[in-house]
Design a protein around this motif. Sequence first.
Motif, PDB file in Angstrom:
ATOM      1  N   GLY A 193       0.746  -1.250   0.000  1.00  0.00           N
ATOM      2  CA  GLY A 193       0.000   0.000   0.000  1.00  0.00           C
ATOM      3  C   GLY A 193       0.773   1.297   0.000  1.00  0.00           C
ATOM      4  N   HIS A 194       2.094   1.262  -0.194  1.00  0.00           N
ATOM      5  CA  HIS A 194       2.801   2.553  -0.217  1.00  0.00           C
ATOM      6  C   HIS A 194       2.400   3.339  -1.464  1.00  0.00           C
ATOM      7  N   ILE A 195       2.361   4.635  -1.300  1.00  0.00           N
ATOM      8  CA  ILE A 195       2.113   5.520  -2.436  1.00  0.00           C
ATOM      9  C   ILE A 195       3.419   6.218  -2.788  1.00  0.00           C
ATOM     10  N   VAL A 196       3.804   6.116  -4.054  1.00  0.00           N
ATOM     11  CA  VAL A 196       5.038   6.754  -4.511  1.00  0.00           C
ATOM     12  C   VAL A 196       4.644   7.692  -5.637  1.00  0.00           C
ATOM     13  N   ARG A 197       4.610   8.977  -5.365  1.00  0.00           N
ATOM     14  CA  ARG A 197       4.120   9.867  -6.417  1.00  0.00           C
ATOM     15  C   ARG A 197       4.939  11.148  -6.541  1.00  0.00           C
ATOM     16  N   ASN A 198       4.965  11.656  -7.750  1.00  0.00           N
ATOM     17  CA  ASN A 198       5.649  12.918  -8.051  1.00  0.00           C
ATOM     18  C   ASN A 198       7.106  12.956  -7.604  1.00  0.00           C
ATOM     19  N   ASN A 199       7.769  11.830  -7.727  1.00  0.00           N
ATOM     20  CA  ASN A 199       9.203  11.834  -7.446  1.00  0.00           C
ATOM     21  C   ASN A 199       9.983  11.937  -8.751  1.00  0.00           C
ATOM     22  N   HIS A 200      11.186  12.407  -8.642  1.00  0.00           N
ATOM     23  CA  HIS A 200      12.091  12.495  -9.787  1.00  0.00           C
ATOM     24  C   HIS A 200      13.302  11.636  -9.442  1.00  0.00           C
ATOM     25  N   ILE A 201      13.458  10.533 -10.153  1.00  0.00           N
ATOM     26  CA  ILE A 201      14.528   9.579  -9.826  1.00  0.00           C
ATOM     27  C   ILE A 201      15.408   9.419 -11.049  1.00  0.00           C
ATOM     28  N   HIS A 202      16.691   9.673 -10.892  1.00  0.00           N
ATOM     29  CA  HIS A 202      17.562   9.632 -12.065  1.00  0.00           C
ATOM     30  C   HIS A 202      19.016   9.404 -11.679  1.00  0.00           C
ATOM     31  N   HIS A 203      19.760   8.966 -12.649  1.00  0.00           N
ATOM     32  CA  HIS A 203      21.199   8.738 -12.524  1.00  0.00           C
ATOM     33  C   HIS A 203      21.584   7.778 -11.410  1.00  0.00           C
ATOM     34  N   GLY A 204      21.617   6.535 -11.812  1.00  0.00           N
ATOM     35  CA  GLY A 204      22.077   5.460 -10.950  1.00  0.00           C
ATOM     36  C   GLY A 204      22.388   4.286 -11.853  1.00  0.00           C
ATOM     37  N   GLU A 205      23.187   3.374 -11.363  1.00  0.00           N
ATOM     38  CA  GLU A 205      23.508   2.196 -12.178  1.00  0.00           C
ATOM     39  C   GLU A 205      22.486   1.086 -11.968  1.00  0.00           C
ATOM     40  N   SER A 206      21.586   1.297 -11.019  1.00  0.00           N
ATOM     41  CA  SER A 206      20.649   0.230 -10.681  1.00  0.00           C
ATOM     42  C   SER A 206      19.214   0.689 -10.934  1.00  0.00           C
ATOM     43  N   LYS A 207      18.250   0.002 -10.331  1.00  0.00           N
ATOM     44  CA  LYS A 207      16.835   0.302 -10.579  1.00  0.00           C
ATOM     45  C   LYS A 207      16.409   1.601  -9.888  1.00  0.00           C
ATOM     46  N   ALA A 208      15.455   2.283 -10.498  1.00  0.00           N
ATOM     47  CA  ALA A 208      14.872   3.452  -9.830  1.00  0.00           C
ATOM     48  C   ALA A 208      13.934   2.986  -8.723  1.00  0.00           C
ATOM     49  N   ILE A 209      13.103   1.993  -9.040  1.00  0.00           N
ATOM     50  CA  ILE A 209      12.134   1.500  -8.057  1.00  0.00           C
ATOM     51  C   ILE A 209      12.068  -0.024  -8.137  1.00  0.00           C
ATOM     52  N   TYR A 210      12.129  -0.657  -6.985  1.00  0.00           N
ATOM     53  CA  TYR A 210      11.888  -2.091  -6.903  1.00  0.00           C
ATOM     54  C   TYR A 210      10.738  -2.284  -5.927  1.00  0.00           C
ATOM     55  N   TYR A 211       9.757  -3.114  -6.282  1.00  0.00           N
ATOM     56  CA  TYR A 211       8.683  -3.343  -5.324  1.00  0.00           C
ATOM     57  C   TYR A 211       8.344  -4.815  -5.194  1.00  0.00           C
TER      58      TYR A 211
END
Length: 950
Positions: free
Chosen positions: A422-440
């Motif tokens: 049930g987490h809400i992940v909204r209006n984030n800006h995720i960038h520049h990494g060698e791995s995943k932006a989001i894992y769920y």
Amino acid sequence: MSLLLLLLCFTLSTLHYVTTDEVHFYVSVTGNDSRNEGRNITQPCRTLRHAVLVASNNKYKNDTKIIELLPGYHDITRTVGVNTQNLVIRAYQKQEVHVTGGLRIPSSAFKQVTDQTILSKFTPIARQHVRVVNLPSVNIKHYGSMSLFGTCTNCIPKLEVSFNGKAMRIAQWPNKGYIDITATPGGVNGNTFKYNSTVPKSWLNESNPWIQGFLHFNWHDEAIPVSNLDANTMTVTLGRKTYRGVIPGQWNTVGSAAGFFKFINILSALDEEGEYYIDKDHGNLYIWVPNTDGNVKSTDVVYGSMIDNCINLGNALKNVTFKDFTLESCRQTGINGGGQTELTLINLEIKNTGYAGIHLIGAKNIRIAQCLIHDVNGGIELTGGNRQLLESSGNIIEDNEIYDFTRLVATGMEGIYMRDIGHIVRNNHIHHGESKAIYYEGNDFLIEHNLIHDVCVDRYTCDGIATSRGDFTMRGTIIRSNIIHDIRGLELPHINCRALTLDIHSSGNVVTNNVFYNNDIDINIVGGMDNTITDNVLYNATRYSIYGIRRNSQGRELQGLLDHLHNMPYHNADWALRYPKLANIDSRDFNLPAGNDLSGNIVYIEGPAQYFNAPGSKWDAPEYYNISTIGYSTGPGDHFNVKNGDFRVKCTAAEWANKNNFQQVPSPNEVGPNTSPLGPTYLQQGFTHTVNIVASSSVCSTMAPVTQHPVPSYLPDGSDLHIIFNVSKEGCWLVVTKCTKHSSYVGTYRDMFGERFKHAGESEEMCFRRAVSEWNDCGKHTSEPVAAIYGPTGATTFAGDGCFIAEYGCPQHGGPADGHAITAGKIYRDVTAEQQYNASTNETNCLSQALTRWKYCGSSPNHPVTMIYRPTGAIRTAGAGCWIHTDVCPSRPEYKSMFYDAWGSTNRHTDSIQTACLNQAEYYWHLCGSDKDSPVTAYYRPTTASKTFP
Ligand SMILES: *[C@@H]1O[C@H](CO)[C@@H](O)[C@H](O)[C@H]1NC(C)=O
Ligand SMILES: *[C@@H]1O[C@H](CO)[C@@H](O)[C@H](O)[C@H]1NC(C)=O
Ligand SMILES: *[C@@H]1O[C@H](CO)[C@@H](O)[C@H](O)[C@H]1NC(C)=O
Ligand SMILES: *[C@@H]1O[C@H](CO)[C@@H](O)[C@H](O)[C@H]1NC(C)=O
Ligand SMILES: *[C@@H]1O[C@H](CO)[C@@H](O)[C@H](O)[C@H]1NC(C)=O
């Protein structure tokens, strides 16, 4: 009545927590802990730790406690434990406050290197720039140690150095990328490998070299100490076994996924600004700071990290707010906790941590908002809620910017890692990494209005967003209205990076109204069920818009699936109501990718990319992966402003969208943070991701159709004037040269009988049927074929026996040579196909020869091949281009009954993309007036696939 009572109880229990008094505690870097409680700003206490301790006193139990941090660098000397309720920790009046887990190293501590042995290790330019600090003399005595990773997730914390707020890097070679492992004398599980470089020969007596790299798999990098480096034989012997083995490889080369590494912690490799090395034996820090002369100015802020976790939250903590300051230089986590409720982390900057910025386990009703999290090893790790009970966590992560989140490792640390429900992940800006932006991993997450790009940097295989693997029960996540772009990995062909992966059997996800652009693969579905992927813009994937496969789970993997399934009460009433399709799962075949709806997306691709990885395979049938309705974009002209990243649809894509209830996708300014300030107020950080929408436009223009057309088939098909038989343009014509049973049928004449009684004058198909029945009536003799010509179009077929070829010739075998169009051709019996493939009695085998022969003859656009199966009059043409057929096109009478899709070729790449061609049936059907009785067929001649709409 009972409702009233409930409300009353609720009100009372809420009242119980309401606190009246606000108590302020002031903390100043020049304050004094022993003298006072810090309740008066003129007599502040010295440390945050002390203020927290005072505020936790029982006498303030019922108060709202506000700890005001006065400006400056608050260096904590021990982890700050917070375990009280109704507490706010914030920067006083939004001024510049840093809470650091480090110690400042004064500029006076940086000395010229005079030790000749050390100097001799450096390049001439490094000799001028490297400075040395004796660490014990600045009170830094515990250095920690380098940590293995790959084997640990919670890496061993160690001293790190930052300069003016930016973490520096341990000296390494090569400075960028990796070098190859060339041989593994001890085999895949051994601990030696060879490389091919003379550079390490110049390294003298390195005391503690390590290597880091992708030793066996591209999804796993490791760091391991070197026990022996033999620079002469170019052999590395590792001090520990690798976690996953070691293989030879080729960095930066197509087809090689792993087998490369770099040396780290090498004093001799301190050859670039921004690098440092810690000689633990002598307590010396060697460092090349990014100032032109190498000197450290008194205004430069250099920190060494000292504390492991900077802030630890107690598990009884409730209703606590951290606000408006920078937290940095923690050897491990910035904020670490478990079991918290109603925690608010807002307007923080968290950076230069050795592990995640924020790590919260089993948290409920927490909110992480407007934070800047960067130069960390993992941004946010969050779990909470109860899956068994389908009890949502109430956690919200919104309006944050998370970047450079894989500072020390390449794999295993994500921008956001989340579990449970049930987490809400909204209006984030995720960038520049060698791995995943989001894992769920879990259920019912809502991921919306995020902007995600340039993650999976320099990788061979990686995902922008990914689910967990092997669990049918983790359903209900909605990914909507996000923009995800430039998930590309290494700039090499055939890199396997995906913007979104619904990993092994991940099911019941909804992916809608998103924009994906410039990714290798937009969406990857590894065999799950009941996923809905509709209403997205999928723009210019370099390989596939959607990659969907069947996953045949067996053995341990299947057992794992079953275990996960049986761990959840998926039959109980709550679960069955929430996930009705899961409740039925016992009666379904686990290994079929059933019920995945991929229809209703708007797609733009350029050949050789494809919409689906295996069009025409068994798995793109509607019951598995339904790809039936796709809208094709013509490219930049169908979007508001491609250069701006504004992929809202317009023009032909908008026409399709309106017919198909496609909801407009977000503009770049509708994703990412939209509440300011971002990070602490003092940074005055604006939104970096927004664009000037004024430059967007809904004005339409399409490209002119191509003028160069592929050659039409030799057997007239209605596309050309070219006619074998000279008949008029009206009615259905028959040509009978011999007719044993009815000699009166012989001749070339208009089929008045057929036109009157069999609708032969109304369509090609009806006219062609007349040839077959005439041949039958004549007695089905081999030597008595009947030709039918549909006058209005000139389309022609033959009825008779056997399998025939109509072609202009065969450039690769027998000629004439390719290179230009010719008009003369021939029609003859395919004796080989009749003998080898029963083509005289098997229609499928006869018609399939069209493609076989066209390829055999050299796949020339000038030499299409048509097969005629004469017993039914069926024909099939292989050749170049996408061709459209319709009996009538009332609103566009200029279209012939068969025509080459010249407009589609320039605007939709229909010559090279099969799905794009086949979808033109729908496009032209609408263009022709959407008449149910006049279907349109698209023929993709390079594969002979065809599709009729409706
Ligand atoms: C704070 O201390 C100053 C000087 O000692 C005093 O004048 C003032 O009244 C104090 N304020 C409070 C709110 O106690
Ligand atoms: C806090 O409130 C409770 C309930 O109203 C009361 O019993 C208790 O005495 C209060 N404690 C203090 C320190 O004021
Ligand atoms: C939580 O803390 C805030 C101060 O940050 C206070 O105003 C509020 O009353 C507290 N909420 C509860 C339920 O105690
Ligand atoms: C090592 O590299 C050198 C220089 O690039 C090259 O000439 C040599 O063939 C390589 N040796 C091996 C074993 O690959
Ligand atoms: C699509 O992507 C390729 C690179 O993969 C690029 O060269 C091309 O210009 C892009 N096309 C459009 C229309 O954006």
